[in-house]
Design an enzyme around this catalytic site. Structure first.
Site, PDB file in Angstrom:
ATOM      1  N   HIS A   1       3.899  -5.199   3.585  1.00 31.42           N
ATOM      2  CA  HIS A   1       3.937  -5.771   4.933  1.00 31.42           C
ATOM      3  C   HIS A   1       3.476  -7.216   4.881  1.00 31.42           C
ATOM      4  O   HIS A   1       2.679  -7.602   4.022  1.00 31.42           O
ATOM      5  CB  HIS A   1       2.985  -5.025   5.884  1.00 31.42           C
ATOM      6  CG  HIS A   1       3.305  -3.593   6.079  1.00 31.42           C
ATOM      7  ND1 HIS A   1       4.326  -3.157   6.883  1.00 31.42           N
ATOM      8  CD2 HIS A   1       2.730  -2.479   5.562  1.00 31.42           C
ATOM      9  CE1 HIS A   1       4.362  -1.831   6.866  1.00 31.42           C
ATOM     10  NE2 HIS A   1       3.405  -1.400   6.059  1.00 31.42           N
TER      11      HIS A   1
ATOM     12  N   CYS B   1       6.567   6.120   4.034  1.00 31.05           N
ATOM     13  CA  CYS B   1       5.386   5.297   3.735  1.00 31.05           C
ATOM     14  C   CYS B   1       4.516   5.929   2.644  1.00 31.05           C
ATOM     15  O   CYS B   1       3.544   5.327   2.199  1.00 31.05           O
ATOM     16  CB  CYS B   1       4.564   5.065   4.998  1.00 31.05           C
ATOM     17  SG  CYS B   1       5.455   4.101   6.233  1.00 31.05           S
TER      18      CYS B   1
ATOM     19  N   HIS C   1       0.848  -1.195   0.000  1.00 26.03           N
ATOM     20  CA  HIS C   1       0.000   0.000   0.000  1.00 26.03           C
ATOM     21  C   HIS C   1       0.877   1.235   0.000  1.00 26.03           C
ATOM     22  O   HIS C   1       2.092   1.161   0.141  1.00 26.03           O
ATOM     23  CB  HIS C   1      -0.953  -0.003   1.205  1.00 26.03           C
ATOM     24  CG  HIS C   1      -0.283   0.168   2.526  1.00 26.03           C
ATOM     25  ND1 HIS C   1      -0.835   0.882   3.554  1.00 26.03           N
ATOM     26  CD2 HIS C   1       0.904  -0.273   3.015  1.00 26.03           C
ATOM     27  CE1 HIS C   1      -0.032   0.868   4.615  1.00 26.03           C
ATOM     28  NE2 HIS C   1       1.026   0.166   4.303  1.00 26.03           N
TER      29      HIS C   1
ATOM     30  N   HIS D   1       4.861   0.304  -0.531  1.00 20.90           N
ATOM     31  CA  HIS D   1       5.707  -0.579   0.277  1.00 20.90           C
ATOM     32  C   HIS D   1       4.812  -1.697   0.799  1.00 20.90           C
ATOM     33  O   HIS D   1       3.587  -1.606   0.736  1.00 20.90           O
ATOM     34  CB  HIS D   1       6.368   0.186   1.425  1.00 20.90           C
ATOM     35  CG  HIS D   1       5.401   0.711   2.435  1.00 20.90           C
ATOM     36  ND1 HIS D   1       4.629   1.834   2.223  1.00 20.90           N
ATOM     37  CD2 HIS D   1       5.043   0.243   3.658  1.00 20.90           C
ATOM     38  CE1 HIS D   1       3.865   2.047   3.283  1.00 20.90           C
ATOM     39  NE2 HIS D   1       4.100   1.092   4.168  1.00 20.90           N
TER      40      HIS D   1
ATOM     41  N   GLU E   1       0.896  -4.905  11.944  1.00 20.54           N
ATOM     42  CA  GLU E   1       1.541  -4.453  10.712  1.00 20.54           C
ATOM     43  C   GLU E   1       3.012  -4.870  10.724  1.00 20.54           C
ATOM     44  O   GLU E   1       3.571  -5.275   9.706  1.00 20.54           O
ATOM     45  CB  GLU E   1       1.419  -2.941  10.590  1.00 20.54           C
ATOM     46  CG  GLU E   1       2.066  -2.378   9.351  1.00 20.54           C
ATOM     47  CD  GLU E   1       1.999  -0.874   9.315  1.00 20.54           C
ATOM     48  OE1 GLU E   1       1.272  -0.348   8.463  1.00 20.54           O
ATOM     49  OE2 GLU E   1       2.676  -0.227  10.148  1.00 20.54           O
TER      50      GLU E   1
ATOM     51  N   ASP F   1      -5.069 -10.676   0.652  1.00 17.26           N
ATOM     52  CA  ASP F   1      -3.783 -11.348   0.503  1.00 17.26           C
ATOM     53  C   ASP F   1      -3.193 -11.163  -0.896  1.00 17.26           C
ATOM     54  O   ASP F   1      -3.868 -11.368  -1.902  1.00 17.26           O
ATOM     55  CB  ASP F   1      -3.924 -12.842   0.803  1.00 17.26           C
ATOM     56  CG  ASP F   1      -2.583 -13.551   0.911  1.00 17.26           C
ATOM     57  OD1 ASP F   1      -1.600 -12.910   1.348  1.00 17.26           O
ATOM     58  OD2 ASP F   1      -2.516 -14.745   0.570  1.00 17.26           O
ATOM     59  N   HIS F   2      -1.927 -10.759  -0.919  1.00 18.64           N
ATOM     60  CA  HIS F   2      -1.177 -10.504  -2.159  1.00 18.64           C
ATOM     61  C   HIS F   2      -1.876  -9.473  -3.040  1.00 18.64           C
ATOM     62  O   HIS F   2      -1.972  -9.628  -4.254  1.00 18.64           O
ATOM     63  CB  HIS F   2      -0.910 -11.817  -2.912  1.00 18.64           C
ATOM     64  CG  HIS F   2       0.165 -12.612  -2.271  1.00 18.64           C
ATOM     65  ND1 HIS F   2      -0.072 -13.429  -1.191  1.00 18.64           N
ATOM     66  CD2 HIS F   2       1.493 -12.684  -2.519  1.00 18.64           C
ATOM     67  CE1 HIS F   2       1.067 -13.990  -0.818  1.00 18.64           C
ATOM     68  NE2 HIS F   2       2.040 -13.559  -1.600  1.00 18.64           N
TER      69      HIS F   2
END
Length: 147
Positions: free
Chosen positions: A48, A40, A21, A46, A131, A86-87
């Site tokens: 997580h 960020c 994100h 970037h 996070e 996810d992904h």
């Protein structure tokens, strides 16, 4: 002999998902975004590896001995968390975040709202979104604080 009183318990299950994100508010200028979100706010984003812990609460069923069947909870979490997040690029792949900044706080609210639609009413107790190992948000469904 008196009847046994109901016992309440909390049951938690965790999942891990990877997503990227960019922290960026459309309400702020480029300079304000950079000042507020720092690295960020990188235009390329970037990522997580988020850990989510979902806790439900309720009476322990005297027949099954469970608050909730873990297999059911796993399925609800798959649908509410893993499938949409996810992904994914949260800002580009998840419609909710097209207008909402994809902070961990807002990720927790998104997950809460998705789970509320699936779980039996009143059973969801809290959503924890990790996070990083150092940054954790806990959300219990509170909407606002009266000022």
């Amino acid at each position: 002999m008196s009847p046994r009183s109901a016992r309440l318990a909390r049951l938690s299950r965790s999942v891990t998902f990877s997503a990227c994100h960019r922290l960026h508010s459309k309400s702020l200028s480029e300079e304000e975004n950079l000042k507020l979100f720092g690295k960020c706010n990188n235009p390329n984003g970037h990522g997580h590896n988020y850990k989510v812990v979902v806790t439900v609460r309720g009476e322990i069923d005297p027949v099954s001995g469970m608050v909730m069947n873990l297999t059911d909870l796993k399925g609800y979490m798959q649908e509410a968390i893993m499938e949409p997040l996810d992904h994914k690029n949260l800002d580009k792949d998840v419609p909710y975040f097209s207008e909402v900044v994809s902070t961990t706080e807002n990720v927790a609210v998104f997950i809460w709202d998705n789970l509320q639609r699936l779980l039996p009413q009143g059973i969801l107790y809290k959503v924890e979104v990790h996070e990083t190992e150092q940054n954790v948000v806990v959300y219990k469904g509170e909407e606002t604080i009266v000022k």
